[in-house]
Design an enzyme around this catalytic site. Structure first.
Site, PDB file in Angstrom:
ATOM      1  N   ASP A 142       1.734 -24.567  -7.323  1.00  0.00           N
ATOM      2  CA  ASP A 142       1.255 -25.702  -6.537  1.00  0.00           C
ATOM      3  C   ASP A 142       1.754 -25.639  -5.100  1.00  0.00           C
ATOM      4  O   ASP A 142       2.957 -25.717  -4.846  1.00  0.00           O
ATOM      5  CB  ASP A 142       1.738 -26.987  -7.208  1.00  0.00           C
ATOM      6  CG  ASP A 142       1.356 -28.239  -6.459  1.00  0.00           C
ATOM      7  OD1 ASP A 142       0.311 -28.217  -5.770  1.00  0.00           O
ATOM      8  OD2 ASP A 142       2.086 -29.241  -6.565  1.00  0.00           O
ATOM      9  N   ASP A 147      -4.421 -27.141  -0.966  1.00  0.00           N
ATOM     10  CA  ASP A 147      -3.670 -27.511  -2.166  1.00  0.00           C
ATOM     11  C   ASP A 147      -4.188 -26.771  -3.395  1.00  0.00           C
ATOM     12  O   ASP A 147      -5.238 -27.112  -3.941  1.00  0.00           O
ATOM     13  CB  ASP A 147      -3.772 -29.026  -2.360  1.00  0.00           C
ATOM     14  CG  ASP A 147      -2.956 -29.530  -3.536  1.00  0.00           C
ATOM     15  OD1 ASP A 147      -2.289 -28.725  -4.203  1.00  0.00           O
ATOM     16  OD2 ASP A 147      -2.981 -30.756  -3.782  1.00  0.00           O
TER      17      ASP A 147
END
Length: 448
Positions: A157, A338
């Protein structure tokens, strides 16, 4: 670390929850969790349990979150005094033995044959780790923790900075279906005197900071700080064990050094970069690579985009257009790249306008379109550093469990008046992405 030392630290951790019921969501979840304990708080006369030889039941109830709504401080203090004692354990059959005994193991293995390959290799000092595409919603890769290694599937992430996996003390419903780290089985495990919590868009966790050896393919970080969750919520339908954050260290909630920074500082990777190739349509072949770039995963040249500032993977977007009209970001705006988000996110009123331009049919929080019209839907074009990055309809449409087509846009709630977008997986499936910590920039190119 001996057992008594570990429980002493755990005791300190649970003390931090005392009296939180009704004050925080974490406290409420601990309270709800404890009220399901066999030693419900109505049995508040706990000294009788102790006189009856029930010390271990009281201790275990506390570890499980029980009895925290009555006499929580007293119980915590008592547990601290009795940590020298060992809790008797009863050996249970493993799932494998149970299935084998019922002649079910072969059937299970046939029905679920897939296992993420463990290979990672160095080609020109690039470590490449395979990722598994989970229904075009998120991507997971295997890491190991401990000595001997224990394996976990984690989301890599770029929006967060912390690594965490579930602990054996996590009895949240989410943890019951996950692989949990068994600290007693690791000879290199070390506990730190620190707790932390993280709030994500889809869930939250609360845990303790520990240290152990972590491996990403052939990359090894010894005495790596990471988190063990004790409470989790919101991840019930997500098929991953934990999260490995790849954002800058200043965004770490645990205030520890992220694994990428530690590997970089120790010279374990040749270049301070990592990159993602995310496959489309649930296909295999997704990868994350560390220490360099494999050019076979993209077409043409990488277009480098400077970060708005060092410390966050956010870039400046010049404009966002649909049907040759600027529909957002007319004066420029910020966008976070992201890898952990399954959506393209933006301000509520602007996302509503996007749905209107597409011609969606709202049903609750979902916005549907006829599947037959997907190839005719308008592209949404993000202009970044003077380069257009179109996202066509086929890239922002997914199918639900009933085969209906819906758009993958989501309203982003922010506390600032500045326009803010998130370029998640619908964008990143189209564009190979390189995150360059050495030069504080992101490289983008059409994926193969």
């Amino acid at each position: 670390m001996d057992e008594g030392s570990f429980y002493r630290e755990l005791c300190s951790f649970f003390r931090s929850f005392s009296g939180l019921k009704g004050k925080t969501k974490v406290g409420q979840s601990i309270y709800n969790w404890g009220s399901r304990s066999p030693l419900h708080a109505k049995n508040s006369n706990f000294p009788e349990y102790l006189e009856a030889g029930k010390k271990h039941e009281v201790a275990c109830a506390l570890w499980a979150g029980g009895l925290l709504r009555v006499h929580s401080q007293h119980l915590v203090c008592f547990l601290c005094q009795m940590l020298g004692e060992r809790v008797p354990l009863r050996r249970l059959k493993t799932m494998r033995k149970t299935l084998s005994g019922n002649n079910m193991l072969n059937n299970v293995l046939k029905e679920y044959p897939y296992r993420l390959p463990q290979i990672s290799f160095r080609d020109s000092n690039v470590t490449i780790l395979p990722l598994r595409n989970m229904k075009d919603i998120f991507y997971v890769g295997n890491i190991t923790i401990g000595t001997p290694p224990q394996e976990f599937q984690v989301v890599f992430d770029t929006a967060s900075s912390d690594l965490w996996v579930p602990s054996i003390f996590c009895n949240s419903s989410t943890c019951s279906t996950r692989v949990r780290f068994r600290h007693r089985q690791s000879s290199t495990f070390r506990l730190a005197n620190k707790t932390f919590g993280i709030m994500y868009g889809a869930g939250k966790m609360k845990g303790v900071v520990v240290h152990d050896t972590v491996r990403i393919g052939d990359l090894v970080s010894t005495d790596q700080p990471f988190g063990l969750s004790v409470v989790e919520s919101g991840f019930e339908h997500r098929q991953f064990d934990g999260v490995l954050g790849l954002n800058y260290p200043n965004l770490s909630f645990s205030k520890t050094i992220p694994i990428f920074d530690k590997l970089k500082n120790e010279g374990a990777i040749s270049e301070p970069v990592f990159a993602f190739y995310l496959s489309k349509d649930e296909q295999e072949g997704s990868v994350v690579m560390f220490g360099g770039v494999d050019h076979s995963y993209y077409k043409g040249e990488l277009n480098w985009v400077p970060l708005i500032k060092a410390g966050d993977w956010s870039v400046r977007v010049d404009s966002i257009t649909m049907k040759r009209e600027v529909i957002a970001c007319s004066d420029g705006c910020r966008a976070l790249v992201d890898t952990g988000s399954s959506h393209i996110q933006g301000p509520g009123r602007l996302i509503d306008n996007v749905q209107k331009l597409i011609g969606t049919m709202p049903q609750g929080s979902m916005h549907y379109v006829p599947c037959s019209a997907v190839n005719t839907l308008p592209s949404i074009i993000f202009t970044i550093n003077g380069i257009n990055y179109p996202v066509p309809g086929r890239a922002y449409i997914l199918k639900d469990s009933r085969g209906r087509c819906y758009t993958n846009f989501k309203k982003k709630i922010v506390r600032t008046s500045t326009e803010y977008w998130v370029l998640g997986e619908p964008f990143l499936r189209l564009y190979f992405s390189v995150f360059d910590r050495g030069n504080d920039r992101i490289g983008l190119a059409p994926a193969v």
